[in-house]
Design a protein around this motif. Sequence first.
Motif: not given
Lengths: 799, 265
Positions: A537-538, A540-542, A544-545, A547-550, B87-88, B91, B107, B111, B120, B126, B128-129, B134
Motif C-alpha cells: 500500500k505504501l 501505491a501511495q508513494y 499516487f503522491m 502524481s500530485l506533482s508529476g 491501496d490508496v 490518502i 498530503i 500507510a 509544487s 499535472s 493529481m496525475g 493546476y
Amino acid sequence: MNKLFENYAAFIVARRRWVIAAIIIMTGLLGSRLMNLQVDMDQDTWVPQSHPFVKTTKALEKMFGGREIIMIGIAPKDGDIFQPEVLARVDRIQREIENMPEAIRHNVISLAANKVKDIKGDAEGLAVQPMMAAVPSTHAQMAELKARVQRNAIYTNSLVSPDYKAAAVIADFKLDYTKPSYEPLMKKIDAILERERSAGIAVYRAGLPVDFGSFEHNMMQMPMYFGVALLIIMAIQYFSFRSFQGMLLPIVTALMSVVWALGFMGLMGVHMDGLNTTTPILIMAVAAGHSIQILKRYYEDFNQLRAAEPLSDRKWLSQRAVVACMGHVGPIVGTASVIAIITFYTLTRSEVSASSHFGFFAGSGVLATLILEMTLIPALRASLPAPKLRETESEQKTGILDRMLGALARGLSGGSAGAILAAGIALVAVIGAGVMFINVDNSLKNFSRPDSLVRTDDDAMNKLFGGTNTVFFLVEGLNDDTIKDPKVLKGMEALQDYLVTQPHVGKAMSIVDIVKRLNMSMHGDDPAFNTIPDDPKLVAQYLFMYSLSGGPQDFSSYVDTGYKRAAMWVFVKTDSTTYATELHGKVQAIIADKFPPTVTVRMGGSLAQTVAGNEALTKDKWGSVWQMMAVVFILSSLALRSLIGGIFVTLPLAIVVFANFGVMGWLGIPLDMGTMTTAAMAIGIGADYELYLLFRFKEELARTSNSYEATRKSLVTSGKAVIYVALSIAAGYSFLLTSGFAFYTRLAVMVIATMMVSGFVAVIFLRAMTMVFKPKFIYGSASRPDSVPSNVVQLEKQA
Amino acid sequence: MKARSLSLSLLGLMLASAGAFGAELSADKIMEKNFFASKVRTLEKNVTLTLADAQGGTRERRLHAISALTPNGIDSRLLVRIVAPADVKGIGFLKHEHLDGEDDQWIFLPALHKSRRLVSNNKKDSFMGTDFSYGDILTPKASLYQNKLVGSETIDGIDCFVIESTATDDKVRREYDYAKKVQWIAKSSFHEVKIDYYDLSGKLLKTQHVKGITLMDKENDRWAAGTREMVNHQTKHKSTFLANSAKAGIAIPETTFSLRNLESE
C-alpha cells in the motif's frame, strides 16, 4: 532441344518488328509502375518478426515507446555542464526538438524537460519540481541545479555524464510508417544541432535513426553508383566486342531488365530497401553477361556462315546467324536463367523482409533478363545491319587473354589436369579455412566506417554516457498493479543491481529508482531508506503522491497505466551480439530466483534485435545455401540428363560458396545482410558459368572428338565470355569501394572476390575436373584423345 | 429583387447584433464573468476520476472532495480524500489556494501515518496525475491573456461565445505552457463548455469538454460542471472527472481544512 530453340528463334526473327513493338509497350507499362515503387527504410525489414527478442521489442515499443531514440550529447571542451551557455543549449535543443512534428513530445527528455523532476525531501515536506524550469543565471541558481542533479542519481549516465562533463537530450520520434524515411528527420535534427555547435562546445548524436539516416543518405547515392557501374560495364563490353553495336545491345537489354524488374516490384507492391539498392547493378551485370554469351556466339556463327557462303546477302546471313546462335546458346541461357531465378526466389521464403525482397528483386530481374534475351536480342540483332567486316575482324582478334586460355588448355590436356585440380583444391582449402574466423554481425552501426561521423559520435557518446545500445527487460504480471508488489519491485531491483555490475553496462533504469527515491525523500532524504518498502500500500501511495506533482506521462517510459507491465532500460556501451546473448543467458538465473513465478521477464531492445537478425542470418545462411544447392543440382542434372552432370555443376558452386565464406573470415569482413547475398549471387551466377562451359565443351568434343580442341575452343569462346561477365560484375560493383560506406565497400569486396573465385573455379577447376574424371555425360563411352596435336602446338607457338 | 432586399436586411440585422455584442460584452468582460462563474461558496462532491492511455488501458479512482471559498471570493480551500481503489484509500490532499502567491499543499499517506507538505506550485504541472494542469483547474485571471471574441457557436446545444485568448507575454506562456486557448463560453452561464489548448509551438495540445453544467448558487449565479473531460491530442491520454453527486451551500467548518483533520484517518 537446339532445334526447338532454332525454330523458336526463326519465329521471333520473322516477327521481329512485332516483338520489338511488344517489348517497347511492355517496357512502357512496367516503366509506368516505377512511380509505385516505394523506398522502405523500416527497421522491421532487417529482423525476423517471429523471433522472441523482436516480439518483445515490438511489445515494449507499443507500450513504452523507444523505437526511434536519438541521444544527443552536449559537451563543453573546458569545464563541466554547469555553465549558462551549455545549459542554454540543452534548453534550446529540448524546446526545438519538442516542437518538431515528428517528435513524441513527452518522450523528449533532458535536464530542461518538464517531465524530468527533482525529488527532494526533508523532515517536513516533499518537493517534486522540474529539474531546470529555467536556465540558471546566477551562481546560487547554478549551485542549486548542481545539487538537484547530484541528489537524483537516476539521471546520471543518462541525462548527465558521471563527471558532469556532458549533458544529454534523449528524444523519441514517430515516423510515418507507411513510408518511413530517416534522412529528412536527421537533416532537421542536424540543422538544430549545427546551430548549437561552437569552438568550445561539441554536440554529438547517436541512435538507430542516426544509423538509418546515414544508410538512407548512402542509399540515395545509388543512382550515381549505378551510372558509374553502367559506364564501367559499357567499357568492358566495348573491350570485349570492340564495336559500338556489340556494346549497345547488351547494355540496352541490361537497362531494360532493370526497368522491368523495378516496375514489377512496383506492380507487386514489393518495397525497395537498403539491401536492394545494389541489386540493379547485379541485374544489369547478369543481363550483360548473358548478352555477351549470346552475341559472342552470334559473331562466331555469323563468321562461319559468311566463310561458308561468301556471296550470300549479309543481312540474310546475319538473321540466319541469329537463329543458329539461339539454337546453340538458347538452351544454356534458359537453363542457367531458370536456375538463377529459382535460386533467388528461394530467398523470398526468408523471414527477414530485406532478404526476401532481395530474392524477389534479383529473381524478377533475372526473369526479365531471360524474357528480353529470348525476344529482344534476337529481334533487335536481326533488325540491325549485319556486322561490317572490320567489326567481325576486330571481334575475332586474339589477344593476351586468348593466348593465356590457349596455354591453359595445353596445360590441362598435357597431363597437368590432375596437378591443377590438386593445386586448386589446396588453394580452395586454404581460402575456405577462413570460415573458422567468420563473424556474424548485422549491426547497423557497423555498416558505417570506423572513421565516419556516425561511428565517431557513437564512440564519444559511449565514452560519456551509459551507452548508445539499448537492451530492455519487459516485466509482465497477470493482473493490474503487479508492478506495485514489493516482491516484483525487489526482483527488478536485484536484476538491475546485477546488470550494472556487468562490463559494458553503463546504466539501468526502471520504476524501482523512483520508488526508492520517493521512500528516501519521505524519510528526510535518509539514505537508509533508499529501499523498496515492504508494504504494497505504501508503494501505491508513494506513486499516487508523486502524481500530485508529476504529469500523467512521467512514468510512461517505465510502467503502463495499469501497472501490469514495466520496462527496465539498460544502456550498453558495446554492440557485440555475442555479449548480448551471453547477458541474456546470465540473467535467467536471477529472473528465476528473484521474481514471483507468475511474473515473466523478457528481453528486447535494439541490441537484442540485432541478435535476432544475426540468428536469422545464420539460420538462413545454411538453410538457403542448401536449398539453392539442391535446386542447382536437380535442374542441372535434368539439363545435362545426368546425375554426375548435376554434381559437376553443383560441386564447383559449393567450393565457391565455401571460399566465399572463407574470404570473409580471412579479410575480417562480417557476414551481414549484404555480404550474405554474395553467397546467393555465387550460386545463381556461378551456375551460369559452369553450364556455359560444360555445354560448350560437350558440343566441341562431339564435333572434334579431341579433348584438347574441345577444351581450347570452349575456353576461348565461353570461357572468355565467362571472364568478361565476371569482370563486368566485379567492375560494376568496384565503384562502390569508393562509397565511404562500409556496408557497400564490404559488399563490393565480396562481390569482387566471389567473381574472381567463380571465374577461377569455372575456367580452371571445372575444366581440370572434367579432364581428370572424364564423365560419361560429356565423353560418352568412346575414348577421346587428350593430346595436343603437334600442328596446333606449332601454330600457337608462331602466334 | 425582393429576395435581395431580404438578404440585405438579414445582413444588417447580423451586423447590428455583432455590434451590440461588442458594445455590451467585450471578450475581457466575458472572461471575467467566466472566472467567477464556477466559484461556488461551498461544495461537496463525490467524483470518479478515470485515466485512459493511448493503448486503451484505464485506471479509475473515486474521490470525495470538499471545497469552500475564502472571504476574498476567489481563493478556495480544498480537501480531497481518496475512496477507492483500496491501496490508496484514505490518502488525503489538502490545498489552500493563494491567487497571488504560492499555494499550500499537504498530503497524508495512511500507510506511512504521516502528512507532508508538497512543494509544487507550477501552473503547468499535472493536477493529481491527470491531463488537467493546476492552471486548467484554477482558472487564470482574464488579464493574463489577450482575449478576442471571434464569434458564436453552439456546442452540445449550448449557445456559446467563442473567445480566442493569447498569452500576454513569455512569462505567462512559460508558466502555463500554452501559447493560445480557444474557449467556448456559455452565453447563459458564462461557464466554459469547451477549451482548446495550443502548445508553445502552436500545435493543438489538449481539448477540454465540459458537460452537465448545473446552477449551484442561484443568488450569486454560480455553476458547477457534471463532467470534465480532457484529451491530450499529442499523447492520446484522456482524463475524466465525473461528479456522481454534488451539494452546494452546505455549512463547512473552517477546521475541515486543517492539517489535523487531514491526518485523521
